[in-house]
Design a protein around this motif. Structure first.
Motif, mmCIF file in Angstrom:
data_model
loop_
_atom_site.group_PDB
_atom_site.id
_atom_site.type_symbol
_atom_site.label_atom_id
_atom_site.label_comp_id
_atom_site.label_asym_id
_atom_site.label_seq_id
_atom_site.Cartn_x
_atom_site.Cartn_y
_atom_site.Cartn_z
ATOM 1 N N VAL A 72 23.750 50.641 70.945
ATOM 2 C CA VAL A 72 24.434 49.403 71.289
ATOM 3 C C VAL A 72 24.647 49.351 72.801
ATOM 4 O O VAL A 72 24.862 50.379 73.440
ATOM 5 C CB VAL A 72 25.799 49.223 70.571
ATOM 6 N N SER A 73 24.549 48.163 73.329
ATOM 7 C CA SER A 73 24.848 47.919 74.742
ATOM 8 C C SER A 73 25.899 46.831 74.772
ATOM 9 O O SER A 73 25.691 45.741 74.231
ATOM 10 C CB SER A 73 23.592 47.486 75.489
ATOM 11 N N ILE A 74 27.024 47.133 75.389
ATOM 12 C CA ILE A 74 28.183 46.249 75.337
ATOM 13 C C ILE A 74 28.456 45.701 76.732
ATOM 14 O O ILE A 74 28.604 46.462 77.687
ATOM 15 C CB ILE A 74 29.417 47.009 74.798
ATOM 16 N N ILE A 75 28.530 44.382 76.826
ATOM 17 C CA ILE A 75 28.803 43.700 78.089
ATOM 18 C C ILE A 75 30.292 43.399 78.152
ATOM 19 O O ILE A 75 30.844 42.770 77.251
ATOM 20 C CB ILE A 75 27.998 42.387 78.194
ATOM 21 N N VAL A 76 30.950 43.850 79.227
ATOM 22 C CA VAL A 76 32.386 43.623 79.418
ATOM 23 C C VAL A 76 32.537 42.688 80.620
ATOM 24 O O VAL A 76 32.265 43.077 81.744
ATOM 25 C CB VAL A 76 33.136 44.949 79.687
ATOM 26 N N SER A 77 32.972 41.445 80.364
ATOM 27 C CA SER A 77 33.050 40.460 81.450
ATOM 28 C C SER A 77 34.464 39.993 81.762
ATOM 29 O O SER A 77 34.676 39.295 82.742
ATOM 30 C CB SER A 77 32.193 39.236 81.110
ATOM 31 N N LYS A 78 35.422 40.381 80.940
ATOM 32 C CA LYS A 78 36.798 39.931 81.150
ATOM 33 C C LYS A 78 37.657 41.094 81.632
ATOM 34 O O LYS A 78 37.505 42.213 81.170
ATOM 35 C CB LYS A 78 37.362 39.347 79.863
ATOM 36 N N GLY A 79 38.592 40.814 82.525
ATOM 37 C CA GLY A 79 39.417 41.853 83.118
ATOM 38 C C GLY A 79 40.825 41.903 82.576
ATOM 39 O O GLY A 79 41.753 42.271 83.293
ATOM 40 N N SER A 80 41.008 41.573 81.318
ATOM 41 C CA SER A 80 42.329 41.601 80.691
ATOM 42 C C SER A 80 42.299 42.610 79.540
ATOM 43 O O SER A 80 41.234 43.032 79.100
ATOM 44 C CB SER A 80 42.669 40.213 80.147
ATOM 45 N N LEU A 81 43.487 43.002 79.068
ATOM 46 C CA LEU A 81 43.549 43.965 77.960
ATOM 47 C C LEU A 81 42.709 43.510 76.775
ATOM 48 O O LEU A 81 41.948 44.297 76.214
ATOM 49 C CB LEU A 81 44.995 44.155 77.490
ATOM 50 N N GLU A 82 42.841 42.236 76.420
ATOM 51 C CA GLU A 82 42.128 41.742 75.236
ATOM 52 C C GLU A 82 40.638 41.535 75.502
ATOM 53 O O GLU A 82 39.864 41.324 74.573
ATOM 54 C CB GLU A 82 42.777 40.472 74.678
ATOM 55 N N GLY A 83 40.220 41.626 76.745
ATOM 56 C CA GLY A 83 38.804 41.548 77.070
ATOM 57 C C GLY A 83 38.151 42.911 77.188
ATOM 58 O O GLY A 83 36.963 43.066 76.949
ATOM 59 N N ILE A 84 38.935 43.921 77.548
ATOM 60 C CA ILE A 84 38.409 45.266 77.784
ATOM 61 C C ILE A 84 38.508 46.152 76.543
ATOM 62 O O ILE A 84 37.546 46.840 76.185
ATOM 63 C CB ILE A 84 39.134 45.916 78.981
ATOM 64 N N TYR A 85 39.655 46.152 75.882
ATOM 65 C CA TYR A 85 39.844 47.068 74.758
ATOM 66 C C TYR A 85 38.837 46.897 73.622
ATOM 67 O O TYR A 85 38.367 47.892 73.075
ATOM 68 C CB TYR A 85 41.275 47.000 74.213
ATOM 69 N N PRO A 86 38.472 45.669 73.224
ATOM 70 C CA PRO A 86 37.473 45.576 72.150
ATOM 71 C C PRO A 86 36.175 46.314 72.493
ATOM 72 O O PRO A 86 35.607 47.001 71.645
ATOM 73 C CB PRO A 86 37.238 44.068 72.004
ATOM 74 N N ALA A 87 35.743 46.215 73.732
ATOM 75 C CA ALA A 87 34.513 46.900 74.144
ATOM 76 C C ALA A 87 34.687 48.411 74.087
ATOM 77 O O ALA A 87 33.795 49.141 73.619
ATOM 78 C CB ALA A 87 34.124 46.457 75.554
ATOM 79 N N LEU A 88 35.830 48.904 74.561
ATOM 80 C CA LEU A 88 36.068 50.346 74.556
ATOM 81 C C LEU A 88 36.168 50.873 73.121
ATOM 82 O O LEU A 88 35.627 51.940 72.801
ATOM 83 C CB LEU A 88 37.333 50.686 75.337
ATOM 84 N N PHE A 128 34.873 39.913 86.061
ATOM 85 C CA PHE A 128 36.217 40.490 86.086
ATOM 86 C C PHE A 128 36.349 41.732 85.215
ATOM 87 O O PHE A 128 37.320 42.472 85.318
ATOM 88 C CB PHE A 128 37.258 39.428 85.737
ATOM 89 N N GLY A 129 35.373 41.992 84.384
ATOM 90 C CA GLY A 129 35.334 43.236 83.630
ATOM 91 C C GLY A 129 35.270 44.449 84.548
ATOM 92 O O GLY A 129 35.647 45.553 84.154
ATOM 93 N N LEU A 130 34.800 44.235 85.784
ATOM 94 C CA LEU A 130 34.766 45.322 86.769
ATOM 95 C C LEU A 130 36.141 45.918 87.019
ATOM 96 O O LEU A 130 36.245 47.078 87.430
ATOM 97 C CB LEU A 130 34.192 44.828 88.105
ATOM 98 N N ASP A 131 37.199 45.136 86.780
ATOM 99 C CA ASP A 131 38.558 45.660 86.987
ATOM 100 C C ASP A 131 38.781 46.957 86.204
ATOM 101 O O ASP A 131 39.504 47.838 86.648
ATOM 102 C CB ASP A 131 39.619 44.637 86.581
ATOM 103 N N ALA A 132 38.154 47.077 85.048
ATOM 104 C CA ALA A 132 38.348 48.250 84.195
ATOM 105 C C ALA A 132 37.773 49.520 84.803
ATOM 106 O O ALA A 132 38.169 50.626 84.421
ATOM 107 C CB ALA A 132 37.720 48.012 82.820
ATOM 108 N N ILE A 133 36.850 49.373 85.761
ATOM 109 C CA ILE A 133 36.214 50.556 86.360
ATOM 110 C C ILE A 133 36.400 50.599 87.878
ATOM 111 O O ILE A 133 35.745 51.379 88.560
ATOM 112 C CB ILE A 133 34.716 50.642 85.986
ATOM 113 N N THR A 134 37.291 49.761 88.391
ATOM 114 C CA THR A 134 37.596 49.752 89.822
ATOM 115 C C THR A 134 38.869 50.563 90.046
ATOM 116 O O THR A 134 39.898 50.293 89.422
ATOM 117 C CB THR A 134 37.780 48.302 90.326
ATOM 118 N N LYS A 135 38.798 51.559 90.925
ATOM 119 C CA LYS A 135 39.913 52.496 91.143
ATOM 120 C C LYS A 135 41.250 51.792 91.384
ATOM 121 O O LYS A 135 42.273 52.202 90.855
ATOM 122 C CB LYS A 135 39.610 53.412 92.333
ATOM 123 N N LYS A 136 41.250 50.733 92.164
ATOM 124 C CA LYS A 136 42.508 50.053 92.507
ATOM 125 C C LYS A 136 43.058 49.212 91.355
ATOM 126 O O LYS A 136 44.209 48.802 91.384
ATOM 127 C CB LYS A 136 42.305 49.151 93.728
#
Length: 157
Positions: A10-26, A46-54
């Motif tokens: 599976v390849s999962i695209i994460v495009s949203k930077g909110s809890l409800e956008g990131i957690y389903p993918a994880l 905005f999914g990049l927020d999940a992997i951006t250090k800041k």
């Protein structure tokens, strides 16, 4: 005759930077790895927020325009409401042993899942490899993502 085909990748695209956008993918990636299914996560926009250090330790629940919360838009936009609702949701997830985003990404990475950042989005937000968490295996183009995804299921969250 029953279909005996199994999902192997599976390849999962994460495009949203909110809890409800990131957690389903994880959760989906973690579940795939637990079942022995190869999994790649592709973080874009905005999914990049999940992997951006800041940002990865400061993800909030979207309270405005989120029909699943059943909150009036006006209430969701009031100061302090996003923080309050986010803390409430984090406590509920903690009770279910769902780890915080940084820990979850580390866990999934440790299982061998691929974690990739979208080159166009990284360029758009003027980020570079040093801005991203160490679990990111590469900053790749959409074409390279499709090469990774070849032969598997693509899931968009």
């Amino acid at each position: 005759m029953a279909d005996t085909a199994t999902i192997e990748k599976v390849s999962i695209i994460v495009s949203k930077g909110s809890l409800e956008g990131i957690y389903p993918a994880l959760i989906m990636a973690n579940g795939a790895r637990a079942e022995g299914i190869e999994a790649d996560l592709f973080f874009t926009f905005f999914g990049l927020d999940a992997i951006t250090k800041k940002r990865w330790e400061h993800i909030k629940l979207a309270t405005v325009g989120n029909p699943g919360l059943h909150l009036p838009t006006l209430l969701g936009g009031m100061p302090g409401v996003p923080d309050l609702v986010t803390r409430y949701m984090e406590r509920k997830m903690d009770k279910l042993d769902i780890p915080p985003i940084p820990e979850f990404i580390e866990m999934i990475s440790d299982t061998g899942a691929g974690i990739y950042a979208c080159k166009a989005s990284v360029d758009l937000f003027e980020l570079d490899k040093d801005d991203l968490v160490e679990q990111v295996q590469g900053i790749i183009t959409v074409g390279e993502f499709y090469e990774h995804a070849a032969g598997g299921q693509i899931i968009y969250t």
